[in-house]
Design a protein around this motif. Structure first.
Motif, PDB file in Angstrom:
ATOM      1  N   GLY A 175       1.055  -1.060  -0.133  1.00  0.00           N
ATOM      2  CA  GLY A 175       0.038   0.212   0.096  1.00  0.00           C
ATOM      3  C   GLY A 175       0.796   1.004  -0.181  1.00  0.00           C
ATOM      4  O   GLY A 175       0.415   2.497   0.296  1.00  0.00           O
ATOM      5  N   ARG A 176       1.951   1.055   0.278  1.00  0.00           N
ATOM      6  CA  ARG A 176       2.871   2.035   0.576  1.00  0.00           C
ATOM      7  C   ARG A 176       3.458   2.606  -0.814  1.00  0.00           C
ATOM      8  O   ARG A 176       3.749   1.910  -2.259  1.00  0.00           O
ATOM      9  N   ARG A 177       3.189   4.079  -1.224  1.00  0.00           N
ATOM     10  CA  ARG A 177       3.560   4.461  -2.471  1.00  0.00           C
ATOM     11  C   ARG A 177       4.752   4.825  -2.555  1.00  0.00           C
ATOM     12  O   ARG A 177       5.279   5.311  -2.084  1.00  0.00           O
ATOM     13  N   PHE A 178       5.041   4.821  -3.763  1.00  0.00           N
ATOM     14  CA  PHE A 178       6.782   5.655  -4.662  1.00  0.00           C
ATOM     15  C   PHE A 178       6.674   5.903  -5.795  1.00  0.00           C
ATOM     16  O   PHE A 178       5.935   5.558  -6.801  1.00  0.00           O
ATOM     17  N   PHE A 179       8.367   6.264  -6.366  1.00  0.00           N
ATOM     18  CA  PHE A 179       8.524   6.824  -7.540  1.00  0.00           C
ATOM     19  C   PHE A 179       9.374   5.826  -8.638  1.00  0.00           C
ATOM     20  O   PHE A 179      10.604   6.173  -7.602  1.00  0.00           O
ATOM     21  N   ARG A 180       9.287   5.958  -9.629  1.00  0.00           N
ATOM     22  CA  ARG A 180      10.022   5.131 -10.688  1.00  0.00           C
ATOM     23  C   ARG A 180      10.436   5.487 -11.721  1.00  0.00           C
ATOM     24  O   ARG A 180       9.536   6.227 -11.757  1.00  0.00           O
ATOM     25  N   CYS A 181      11.575   5.505 -11.772  1.00  0.00           N
ATOM     26  CA  CYS A 181      11.983   5.613 -13.395  1.00  0.00           C
ATOM     27  C   CYS A 181      10.609   5.013 -14.822  1.00  0.00           C
ATOM     28  O   CYS A 181      10.030   3.824 -14.411  1.00  0.00           O
ATOM     29  N   PRO A 182      10.245   5.871 -15.832  1.00  0.00           N
ATOM     30  CA  PRO A 182       8.752   5.216 -16.130  1.00  0.00           C
ATOM     31  C   PRO A 182       9.609   4.710 -17.834  1.00  0.00           C
ATOM     32  O   PRO A 182       8.730   4.091 -18.385  1.00  0.00           O
ATOM     33  N   GLN A 183      10.838   4.286 -17.528  1.00  0.00           N
ATOM     34  CA  GLN A 183      11.037   3.402 -17.991  1.00  0.00           C
ATOM     35  C   GLN A 183      11.684   1.775 -17.642  1.00  0.00           C
ATOM     36  O   GLN A 183      12.333   1.362 -17.982  1.00  0.00           O
ATOM     37  N   TRP A 184      10.974   1.657 -16.809  1.00  0.00           N
ATOM     38  CA  TRP A 184      11.346   0.658 -16.123  1.00  0.00           C
ATOM     39  C   TRP A 184      10.949  -0.237 -16.352  1.00  0.00           C
ATOM     40  O   TRP A 184      12.589  -1.643 -16.300  1.00  0.00           O
ATOM     41  N   LYS A 185      10.261  -0.755 -16.887  1.00  0.00           N
ATOM     42  CA  LYS A 185       9.956  -2.289 -17.760  1.00  0.00           C
ATOM     43  C   LYS A 185      11.141  -2.349 -18.930  1.00  0.00           C
ATOM     44  O   LYS A 185      11.290  -3.478 -18.795  1.00  0.00           O
ATOM     45  N   ASN A 186      11.570  -1.613 -19.700  1.00  0.00           N
ATOM     46  CA  ASN A 186      12.940  -1.776 -20.065  1.00  0.00           C
ATOM     47  C   ASN A 186      14.290  -1.232 -20.638  1.00  0.00           C
ATOM     48  O   ASN A 186      15.456  -1.481 -20.970  1.00  0.00           O
ATOM     49  N   ASP A 187      14.268  -0.108 -19.374  1.00  0.00           N
ATOM     50  CA  ASP A 187      15.701   0.588 -19.709  1.00  0.00           C
ATOM     51  C   ASP A 187      15.340   1.453 -18.182  1.00  0.00           C
ATOM     52  O   ASP A 187      15.833   2.753 -18.186  1.00  0.00           O
ATOM     53  N   ASP A 188      15.553   0.496 -17.637  1.00  0.00           N
ATOM     54  CA  ASP A 188      15.606   0.697 -16.032  1.00  0.00           C
ATOM     55  C   ASP A 188      17.132   1.716 -15.456  1.00  0.00           C
ATOM     56  O   ASP A 188      17.379   1.185 -15.735  1.00  0.00           O
TER      57      ASP A 188
END
Length: 82
Positions: A29-42
């Motif tokens: 349930g905790r929210r976080f931010f990550r690279c929007p390219q995480w599936k292809n070029d994290d």
């Protein structure tokens, strides 16, 4: 919660995307931010939305970058047989 550009963009210079931990674990349930390219070029960008760093946090570091590279190499070698 929107990501503030004053908090920095990922290494691709893109605005990070917000997601929520869905696995049954301490951070569910905790929210976080990550690279929007995480599936292809994290690039390894990761930041908790609440700003609190816990022992289970995965912070961008040289160790995290090594893990990303190890994962990519493993995926590459696994795909050689296909």
């Amino acid at each position: 919660m929107a990501f503030s550009s004053s908090n920095g963009n990922c290494k691709h210079n893109l605005t990070p995307v917000e997601q929520t931990v869905k696995k049954n674990e301490a951070n569910k349930g905790r929210r976080f931010f990550r690279c929007p390219q995480w599936k292809n070029d994290d690039c390894g960008f990761f930041k908790w939305a609440d700003g609190v760093i816990s022992e289970t946090s995965v912070e961008t570091s040289s160790v995290n970058q090594d893990i990303v590279m190890d994962r990519r190499l493993l995926e590459f070698y696994l795909n050689l047989d296909n």
